[in-house]
Design an enzyme around this catalytic site. Sequence first.
Site, mmCIF file in Angstrom:
data_model
loop_
_atom_site.group_PDB
_atom_site.id
_atom_site.type_symbol
_atom_site.label_atom_id
_atom_site.label_comp_id
_atom_site.label_asym_id
_atom_site.label_seq_id
_atom_site.Cartn_x
_atom_site.Cartn_y
_atom_site.Cartn_z
ATOM 1 N N GLU A 14 0.856 -1.184 0.000
ATOM 2 C CA GLU A 14 0.000 0.000 0.000
ATOM 3 C C GLU A 14 0.891 1.233 0.000
ATOM 4 O O GLU A 14 1.749 1.392 0.866
ATOM 5 C CB GLU A 14 -0.888 -0.011 1.248
ATOM 6 N N CYS A 61 -5.071 5.563 5.501
ATOM 7 C CA CYS A 61 -4.844 4.380 4.670
ATOM 8 C C CYS A 61 -6.159 3.639 4.459
ATOM 9 O O CYS A 61 -7.052 3.694 5.300
ATOM 10 C CB CYS A 61 -3.822 3.476 5.370
ATOM 11 N N CYS A 64 -4.865 0.058 6.704
ATOM 12 C CA CYS A 64 -4.620 0.218 8.143
ATOM 13 C C CYS A 64 -5.593 1.242 8.719
ATOM 14 O O CYS A 64 -5.181 2.298 9.208
ATOM 15 C CB CYS A 64 -3.184 0.655 8.398
ATOM 16 N N HIS A 68 -5.459 3.159 13.206
ATOM 17 C CA HIS A 68 -5.290 4.595 13.429
ATOM 18 C C HIS A 68 -6.439 5.153 14.252
ATOM 19 O O HIS A 68 -6.236 6.035 15.099
ATOM 20 C CB HIS A 68 -5.160 5.324 12.093
ATOM 21 N N ARG A 477 1.402 -4.237 11.559
ATOM 22 C CA ARG A 477 2.762 -4.009 11.083
ATOM 23 C C ARG A 477 3.699 -3.559 12.186
ATOM 24 O O ARG A 477 4.870 -3.305 11.920
ATOM 25 C CB ARG A 477 2.740 -2.983 9.947
ATOM 26 N N SER A 500 5.343 1.634 9.515
ATOM 27 C CA SER A 500 6.160 1.757 8.306
ATOM 28 C C SER A 500 7.040 2.995 8.324
ATOM 29 O O SER A 500 7.916 3.139 7.471
ATOM 30 C CB SER A 500 5.277 1.731 7.048
ATOM 31 N N CYS A 547 0.496 4.742 5.090
ATOM 32 C CA CYS A 547 0.492 5.182 6.484
ATOM 33 C C CYS A 547 1.674 6.093 6.786
ATOM 34 O O CYS A 547 1.574 7.001 7.609
ATOM 35 C CB CYS A 547 0.537 3.973 7.422
#
Length: 565
Positions: A14, A61, A64, A68, A477, A500, A547
């Site tokens: 993504e 995102c 994700c 958040h 992640r 990330s 993200c």
Amino acid sequence: MAKKITIDPVTRIEGHLRIDCEVDNGKITNAWSSGQMWRGIEIILKGRDPRDAWAYTQRICGVCTTVHAMASVRAVEDALKLEIPANAHFIRNLIVGGHGIHDHMVHFYQLCALDWVDIVSATTADPAATAKLGQSLSDWKGNSVQEITGIQDRLKKFIASGQLGIFASGYWGHPAMKLSPEVNLLAATHYLQALQYQRKINQVVAILGSKTPHIQNLAVGGVTNPIDPDSPANLTIEKLFNIKTLIDEVGDFIHQAMLTDVAAIGAFYADWTQYGAGVLNYLSVPDMPLDNKGNYALPGGYIPAGDLGKFMPIKTQKDKALYDSIKESIKHSWYNGNWDRSPYEEDTIPKYTGFEYDNKYSWVKAPTFMGQPAQVGPLPHVVAMYLSGHALTKKLVDQTLATVSSIAKTQVGIGALHSTIGRIAARVIRTAVLHDAMKGQWQALIDNIGKGDLDTFNAPAFPRGEQRGTGFHEAPRGTLSHWIVIENGKIKNYQCVVPSTWNAGPRNSEDALGPYEASLVGNPVADDELPLEVLRTVHSFDPCLACAIHLVDGKKTPITKVKVL
């Protein structure tokens, strides 16, 4: 002589990620990780009501989303010192568990497996031998000859048509692919079956969150799910038992297909336990809070330099040492200035200067923990849970390593997890751990309702002056944190330090390589025109650059037009 290769964009992720490598004599000697878009959500949030932040931040995102939203409400609640009802904890935990399982399944099968599984080779396999192999590994009901033959026929039709569809753009026939046709076919069978079980676990998120992606039921102070055993419009016992059925069905696939797949593939690629370790400072936070007293279903911790004997448990998300140890650097990022700051003190002022290897080359900032880069994700979390004595994690790690050792015919220890293939195995192990935790949270919710407690929300109050809060979440992640400064009931500053960002970050102020970069150094590259090995290691982190970065076009320039029939 060293040769530079560039992969831009890195696909099956993504967002937009660029990876540059120097390759010398078939090995990577240097690497650069570059986020190619700017994330401007921090600026969008300034001046807004803190109670609305979660709805905005989960739009960072399309994958994700839930994570958040969760970190955001926790940040505001932390700033206000606001406790939430027990039922709100349990419902939130079920949502993040379901989201995490779905995310891990998508990564293992749809985003990562095709780096290791040759789909074209699967068409030459013997379905009967494949079924026998599958049945020797587990009792999974989907390993019948009929099921596997049907999958192989579908693959053959894809290839005969000249359009591979979802399997297009793979490195089929690459010399680094080493699975037998039967193992490839078994993995391809489970790849397609996984789509159905992803849908089932996502139904749990949708039932509790009102929709997915972008759930609607969160609120600062709890959740908006009214619990009423007698009203079909609210959260009823019938809906809760439907959730339990979905959780149980998905568990069968996780334990009988997914766990055996990762062990089998890991055994055939045992040499990849020697590559991809990179940054060995491991960070994870405890999650799935059970109450307001600092008790969690899943432990976390910090491991410096991969030294398991120096494991430092992180007992609570409220640990001052945790948030005091996190800073971000922009020395190599396209922002105005050159600083290391706590997220509370950061700004997000873009200043693009072009890609320069020795200067600024990414929109991603470089986080540090206690002054050092840190790797986050399922691997650090699984190792932390293992060292914390989490019973199921220990059982699954030992069981997976034993299975790999048996198939590979060599002893494979826990040190093998510090690698590309170990990172993937840890993600599958964490999937099973999340599933078990979901069962526990479901039972806790049922038991609490049985006691007559139907509360799901405590109303917040915003005092005058300034308040600061941090919301942590151990996302699929890795460690995610949202940082908020509230002044007179409005957002004064907001920062997101996402997984990330930790892993895809560029060099920091001391020029230490970020986790993606460090993990690539030493990797083999058989063909620099077909750099599959680079993708294997980068994909093992499950990158989600949307993200870490985002783009806003103030001029609203048209990019494309789509006609809806």
